[in-house]
Design an enzyme around this catalytic site. Structure first.
Site, PDB file in Angstrom:
ATOM      1  N   ASP A  86       0.842  -1.198   0.000  1.00  0.00           N
ATOM      2  CA  ASP A  86       0.000   0.000   0.000  1.00  0.00           C
ATOM      3  C   ASP A  86       0.879   1.252   0.000  1.00  0.00           C
ATOM      4  O   ASP A  86       2.087   1.165  -0.207  1.00  0.00           O
ATOM      5  CB  ASP A  86      -0.925  -0.025   1.221  1.00  0.00           C
ATOM      6  N   TYR A 235      -1.667  -1.956  12.560  1.00  0.00           N
ATOM      7  CA  TYR A 235      -0.476  -2.141  13.374  1.00  0.00           C
ATOM      8  C   TYR A 235      -0.684  -1.699  14.809  1.00  0.00           C
ATOM      9  O   TYR A 235       0.105  -0.967  15.379  1.00  0.00           O
ATOM     10  CB  TYR A 235       0.723  -1.413  12.752  1.00  0.00           C
ATOM     11  N   GLU A 479       1.142 -10.561  -0.338  1.00  0.00           N
ATOM     12  CA  GLU A 479       1.678  -9.212  -0.114  1.00  0.00           C
ATOM     13  C   GLU A 479       3.090  -9.272   0.472  1.00  0.00           C
ATOM     14  O   GLU A 479       3.343 -10.015   1.417  1.00  0.00           O
ATOM     15  CB  GLU A 479       0.764  -8.434   0.855  1.00  0.00           C
TER      16      GLU A 479
END
Ligand SMILES: *[C@@H]1O[C@H](CO)[C@@H](O)[C@H](O)[C@H]1NC(C)=O
Ligand SMILES: *[C@@H]1O[C@H](CO)[C@@H](O)[C@H](O)[C@H]1NC(C)=O
Ligand SMILES: *[C@@H]1O[C@H](CO)[C@@H](O)[C@H](O)[C@H]1NC(C)=O
Length: 500
Positions: A86, A235, A479
């Protein structure tokens, strides 16, 4: 007669090159080109760069991005790394990535050819220059950007989403991100000490400052209601404070101790181990949880200096190592049928690379002090730890049931559809016109291969059945992240110098 360290280093590198040549001549199916993999693992970080790109940028499909970051608050927050597929800059995992890149250089920098050591230092500095900006105002830690980004499938170069800055300042707490930032800056100061003493000193002073803030206002920034929406659910420090950012406080202190040799920090890890939870045998190591890494790091001083008060860290490190050795009688970490270390939760390769790194570091600490680990039924020495690490690294590079390298651009077969915006969209060179937020969806949905090869990116990897579908939408598997690669840099450097 004295021999200069440079001469020794050159001699050493020449010898290791001869070993590599012999290895290449005497090829078997499971041989890997660790030097090629090392170069690529570092190159990957250029693909994650935010900010102004220099002329020597090697991944040419990337361009400048995020040039206004921080301007909404009148500050300069340009630079740093996008953490994964991202366009968000999360300080917490970025700092952990930096700590692990620096630790890679500290332990294994001498095993790297000089030009790759230089590339590794450049990769660290890309992050530390940014982290220094985030701690420039005492007591302030800027913690990155918002969620809006995730709703777009957009190139970094086209970003038109709000670049909200989340920050916490005294007397509010941010122990996990400030503690990890202290660790990153202190570890990086050690990596730079020989090459740029002035910069190393700047890093160390700022590490002390970040730690002081972390320790004075104990608590987790992710508990703050105005910050929480920006960092959770991505996170959050789930492992938390006082269940929680205690591990980052000890981790920051342990790195400051190692970088400065200042007894204040030795006393801190001696006196606070119990209250901050270090004595829990937590067999985890990653951006959220530092315990196993902390125990390995602190064990060095116990092993080499016989600092008896640090014994509990060494005992915890030992018991962690025993869980990784299949022939030991302790309870074991899960290993897939194909031989990969596995932990539930997605992005599994982060565990594989960080644990392989710890195995190699601990093996070195034990070897230098002629020690072994008592795993109940058997004694485990450095060779067994290195063997397990090698199995994990070779699995990543292609020795696995899929016969696939999980590092993009390495080997004949590797993932083609990684979950990464910039890699999956046409580059700004090939397609200079902007591609808006939702205009990228067609590329996201495409079953074709990504047009831009993000060389060196290691994906989240297969599941517990060793199966990998190469599906762009399955971000848990496809990812890449910066904290998968950072410890891999050190592990690959070890195998460049010690290929068998
Ligand atoms: C969260 O942090 C901000 C910035 O430091 C502060 O103004 C606010 O009071 C904090 N909120 C809580 C609930 O602690
Ligand atoms: C050790 O660290 C503490 C805390 O940062 C500091 O106050 C002290 O001056 C340092 N001591 C030395 C000798 O640098
Ligand atoms: C992309 O795929 C989603 C889900 O499969 C679908 O709803 C959407 O219409 C597709 N969009 C485009 C532009 O192909």
């Amino acid at each position: 007669m004295t021999t200069s360290p440079t001469l020794l280093l050159l001699l050493y590198l020449t010898l290791s090159n001869i070993v590599i040549l012999i290895k290449l001549v005497n090829c078997t199916s499971s041989d890997h080109n660790y030097l090629d993999a090392l170069s690529k693992s570092i190159l990957f970080f250029e693909g994650q760069r935010s900010g102004w790109l220099p002329l020597d940028q090697r991944l040419k499909w990337r361009a400048n991005s995020g040039l206004g970051d921080g301007s909404s608050r009148g500050i300069d927050l340009v630079g740093g790394y996008y953490d994964a597929g991202d366009n968000v800059k999360f300080n917490f995992p970025m700092a952990f990535t930096t700590t692990m890149l620096a630790w890679s250089v500290i332990e294994f920098g001498e095993a790297m050819p000089p030009y790759e050591l230089r590339n590794a230092l450049v990769a660290i500095k890309w992050s530390t220059d940014y982290l220094l900006k985030t701690v420039s105002q005492p007591g302030r830690i800027f913690v990155g950007d918002p969620i809006i980004d995730h709703n777009c499938w957009e190139r970094s170069e086209d970003m038109d989403t709000t670049r909200t800055v989340y920050s916490v300042e005294a007397p509010n707490s941010a122990s996990e991100v400030a503690g990890e930032t202290a660790a990153a800056l202190a570890a990086s100061s050690m990596a730079f000490r020989r090459f740029d003493p002035g910069y190393a000193e700047t890093l160390l002073r700022n590490a002390e400052r970040a730690f002081e803030y972390a320790d004075t206002y104990k608590g987790a920034y992710s508990d703050n209601e105005s910050v929480r929406p920006g960092v959770c659910p991505f996170y959050c420090d789930f492992n938390g404070y006082q269940a929680s950012s205690g591990d980052e406080l000890l981790w920051g202190a342990a790195w400051l101790r190692r970088a400065s040799q200042n007894d204040t920090f030795l006393n801190y890890i001696q006196n606070n181990g119990k209250t901050l939870g270090a004595e829990d045998t937590v067999n985890e190591f990653g951006w959220d949880n530092k315990h196993a890494g902390l125990n390995v790091l602190v064990s060095k001083e116990f092993l080499e200096g016989n600092v008896y008060s640090l014994q509990s860290y060494k005992e915890s490190a030992d018991s962690f190592m025993c869980t990784l050795i299949p022939s030991s009688s302790s309870s074991h970490i899960q290993i897939t049928p194909g031989g990969m270390i596995y932990k539930p939760g997605g992005s599994n390769m982060q565990h594989v690379t960080s644990i392989a790194f710890l195995l190699l570091v601990y093996a070195n600490y034990l070897a230098r002090t002629s020690q072994t680990v008592n795993c109940g039924s058997i004694m485990v020495g450095p060779a067994s730890l290195r063997q397990q690490a090698k199995a994990q690294i070779d699995y990543i590079l292609g020795d696995n049931p899929m016969g696939l390298s999980y590092m993009v651009g390495y080997g004949p077969r590797y993932p083609q559809r990684i979950h990464h915006r910039g890699s999956s969209l046409p580059s700004v060179r090939d397609h200079p016109e902007p591609i808006a937020c939702k205009a990228g969806t067609g590329f996201f949905n495409s079953s074709g291969p990504n047009p831009n090869v993000l060389v060196g990116a290691v994906v989240g990897g297969p599941g517990e059945d060793d199966v990998y579908e190469d599906d762009r939408a399955d971000f848990r598997k496809s990812e890449p992240t910066t904290y998968i690669n950072a410890p891999l840099v050190g592990a690959l450097a070890y195998f460049v110098a010690n290929p068998s």
